[in-house]
Enzyme design. Structure first.
Site, short mmCIF file in Angstrom:
data_model
loop_
_atom_site.label_atom_id
_atom_site.label_comp_id
_atom_site.label_asym_id
_atom_site.label_seq_id
_atom_site.Cartn_x
_atom_site.Cartn_y
_atom_site.Cartn_z
N SER A 214 0.85 -1.19 0.00
CA SER A 214 0.00 0.00 0.00
C SER A 214 0.89 1.25 0.00
O SER A 214 1.75 1.39 -0.86
CB SER A 214 -0.95 -0.03 1.21
OG SER A 214 -2.00 0.86 1.03
N ARG B 198 -12.02 6.31 9.34
CA ARG B 198 -11.45 4.97 9.40
C ARG B 198 -12.44 3.92 8.90
O ARG B 198 -12.07 3.00 8.18
CB ARG B 198 -11.03 4.67 10.83
CG ARG B 198 -10.53 3.25 11.05
CD ARG B 198 -9.29 2.95 10.24
NE ARG B 198 -8.67 1.70 10.65
CZ ARG B 198 -7.51 1.26 10.19
NH1 ARG B 198 -6.86 1.96 9.28
NH2 ARG B 198 -7.00 0.13 10.60
N ASP C 252 -8.11 -6.68 -5.02
CA ASP C 252 -7.82 -5.35 -4.49
C ASP C 252 -8.42 -4.31 -5.42
O ASP C 252 -8.00 -4.16 -6.56
CB ASP C 252 -6.29 -5.18 -4.40
CG ASP C 252 -5.86 -3.85 -3.79
OD1 ASP C 252 -6.71 -2.98 -3.55
OD2 ASP C 252 -4.65 -3.70 -3.55
N HIS D 232 -7.66 -5.52 -0.64
CA HIS D 232 -6.39 -4.82 -0.42
C HIS D 232 -5.68 -5.31 0.84
O HIS D 232 -4.46 -5.42 0.86
CB HIS D 232 -6.70 -3.32 -0.32
CG HIS D 232 -5.50 -2.46 -0.14
ND1 HIS D 232 -4.53 -2.33 -1.11
CD2 HIS D 232 -5.09 -1.66 0.89
CE1 HIS D 232 -3.58 -1.50 -0.69
NE2 HIS D 232 -3.91 -1.09 0.53
N ASP D 233 -6.43 -5.57 1.89
CA ASP D 233 -5.84 -5.97 3.17
C ASP D 233 -5.19 -7.34 3.13
O ASP D 233 -4.53 -7.72 4.12
CB ASP D 233 -6.93 -5.98 4.26
CG ASP D 233 -6.80 -4.77 5.17
OD1 ASP D 233 -5.95 -3.90 4.89
OD2 ASP D 233 -7.56 -4.68 6.15
#
Lengths: 395, 395
Positions: free
Chosen positions: B162, B232, B330, B363-364
């Site tokens: 990232s 967040r 992602d 993505h994580d």
């Protein structure tokens, strides 16, 4: 039922507009068991209802839409949200069809919603955050009362995009014999975890605004503008494709900042300014409690929930002809969701066609210039008109 | 340069931790022309630096990450953010490599950032919102000072996912002769309009919180918890794939609410509770000004911007071996962005391999259990170690 055409006194944004409105004193029994009475339904019609009352098309609007589908919206003074689609000689031709569009239950453009004054208690006050939790089914039950008031037994078509498409699907399921055809556009038979997640963050943004005041902001003469703007900005990102954003804005800077090398504590990208504009425009016309109420109704939507998650069973009794339309770059309600609807409809032997419109404009494409969409809608309506003629001739 | 190992007094979350820290009194000249002095760099190291100082791997963390990459994070008391990847016998094997990870410039875990007390003015006060606008280049220039302090001339590898991947790419471009190999994971050579848009909405959520106080919340003993939590929560949605959310939560309700038919003005979906949890956990450990500062640095990142948008020219002088890794689901930094990096590297004849990890975790995934990623990283490191041995033997 009392039919009135009166100046709307409850919707602050709406002062200059002569709202077409029906009042149902007996109200509506909601899915959650609560009775909502009286029930007011604000609507617009376009074109003429035929003597046989067989040319009515109901258009269902999306989360933040309204009943002003064509012509000039008297509130915004801009063109109605689907004025490129609905009007004389347009794909949904008001020279042929009688088009009805009503403001959804829970909204803020004249139909009963959180901004309405309660008449179930002695003290005059608005519903605010105490407005009952409503569902998509409640929305279409409200529309059914309006449609009945015209003496229309069967709608020729129910058409809608996004949350409007959810309503169209719900019509086909709840009132199978009263809908000749259905066009759900850019929609889904359920709200997914990601859909719910985005809505939830939007609501939390609203609740975080100190002017939210537990939803009683109207008592204090304030509005949670900032929270509502954040919710709208975020939602707006989900309405556009990444390609559309890249093409329209990319990494372009605001013109007047291009030569500035001095760091400023503000935003310099055009895409940020665009979102600010979208957010600030929105809060002028929309009510925060309505946003919370309607977004929750979307979250609760799952056609299959009464059937143990089996969409096929949900569609067991449908009678309508379907044209399911998806948008190739829509990531909020991707084509796979429309395909699941089509597959379930096929399993029950429904008459269904499916079109994926190739576009890079994302979810919002159904509101934008998209010639293939126009052709698809016009073609489907012509086709089923011809089918119905043949059926009538045969019977 | 003063080397100190001291109790960090500035980072409130950090009281019990003995932070490894370097102080550079002469500071750093930022890309925007400002001088930031003194400069403190908080870091952690794992493993032993070889005598030849040729076994150092720099790991770069993401937006809200920290230097505690392996073992127990002394602040959260939980495992470090990449403890499954970095440690003895793990893919990034600390029995072989000397791993360095520093808190990025602008963050809040010990390195100079908005929470630091200014020493450039007579009145003792924190930087707050007046902290200079920084860039990814400024972050890696800070890391370069740290790496130099160890007497390391050439890093064996720079690895990051990232925003960490952005730093890895910037290292290869800015310090070509000092980086033997680079692994940018789930990243991009630029922040797109959609990436900027999401960051902007997150910042607006923070600015909308009345406790933001124009970034001077620390003066009033408050924190914009709610705005930061909303930022967040929204960002967290972008870190996960739709499939992962559906599999993990779907439309599941909170257990204790399943049988409740009474409408409550709260959230009932598990995915909403999960986001609340993510949001409230985050605000306890992160600083709002740091979030604003670092998210802006990401927005400004575009490796090609000094070269009229030509990424090939940006890579003209690279010398490193590259292993570019993308994650198939992602959607924040999709595989197409990694492919563009690889294509540009190929155009300059760089040694580059490319792996797309098939995963539905979004993505994580680079932070989660993903055996193919482990194998790829381990395999690449073994391969270049062998290559370097052959090169050394040949020369």
């Amino acid at each position: 039922m009392v039919i009135s055409e009166k100046q709307d006194e409850k919707c602050e944004n709406n002062q200059e507009n002569l709202v077409q409105k029906l009042v149902f004193p007996e109200g509506l029994l909601l899915e959650n068991g609560q009775k909502l009475a009286p029930l007011e339904v604000a609507y617009q019609t376009y074109g003429q209802l035929s003597e046989a009352k067989d040319n009515a098309i109901l258009i269902c609007h999306a989360l933040t839409g309204d009943q002003y589908v064509s012509g000039i919206n008297p509130i915004t003074k801009k063109l109605g949200w689907w004025s490129k689609m609905v009007g004389p000689g347009l794909p949904i031709d008001t020279d042929k069809y009688f088009v009805i569009c009503s403001n959804v239950l829970g909204s803020c453009m004249g139909t009963t919603g959180p901004r309405s004054v309660r008449e179930d208690i002695s003290t005059a006050r608005r519903w605010g955050a105490e407005f009952p939790e409503i569902t998509i089914k409640d929305m279409i039950d409200t529309q059914k009362m309006l449609v009945d008031s015209f003496g229309i037994d069967r709608l020729f078509a129910v058409i809608g995009g996004s949350m409007g498409g959810m309503q169209a699907l719900q019509w086909a399921v709840s009132y199978p014999e009263h809908v000749y055809s259905v066009m759900p556009i850019a929609t889904s038979s359920f709200h997914s975890a990601q859909n719910i997640a985005f809505n939830e963050v939007g609501r939390q943004a609203i609740f975080s605004d100190p002017d939210w005041r537990e939803g009683e902001y109207w008592r204090y003469g304030v509005t949670p503008y900032r929270g509502l703007a954040v919710a709208r900005m975020m939602a707006h990102i989900t309405y556009l494709s990444e390609d559309a954003l890249n093409r329209k804005f990319g990494r372009k800077l605001q013109e007047n900042l291009k030569d500035s090398s001095v760091p400023i504590f503000g935003e310099r990208f055009q895409v940020a300014s665009y979102l600010h504009y979208q957010g600030s425009n929105f809060v002028r016309r929309f009510d925060a409690n309505s946003y919370v109420t309607i977004s929750r109704a979307m979250d609760w939507f799952d056609l299959s929930q009464m059937h143990d998650g089996d969409l096929v069973r949900a569609f067991a009794n449908v009678q309508s002809r379907f044209c399911v339309i998806s948008l190739s770059s829509d990531w909020l309600f991707p084509t796979s969701r429309s395909r699941a609807i089509v597959q379930a409809l096929n399993r029950v032997g429904a008459r269904v066609s499916f079109v994926e419109i190739t576009t890079d404009k994302g979810h919002d494409a159904f509101l934008l210039e998209e010639p293939d969409l126009d052709l698809t809608i016009q073609g489907f309506l012509s086709g089923i008109e011809e089918q119905r003629r043949l059926e009538n001739y045969a019977s």
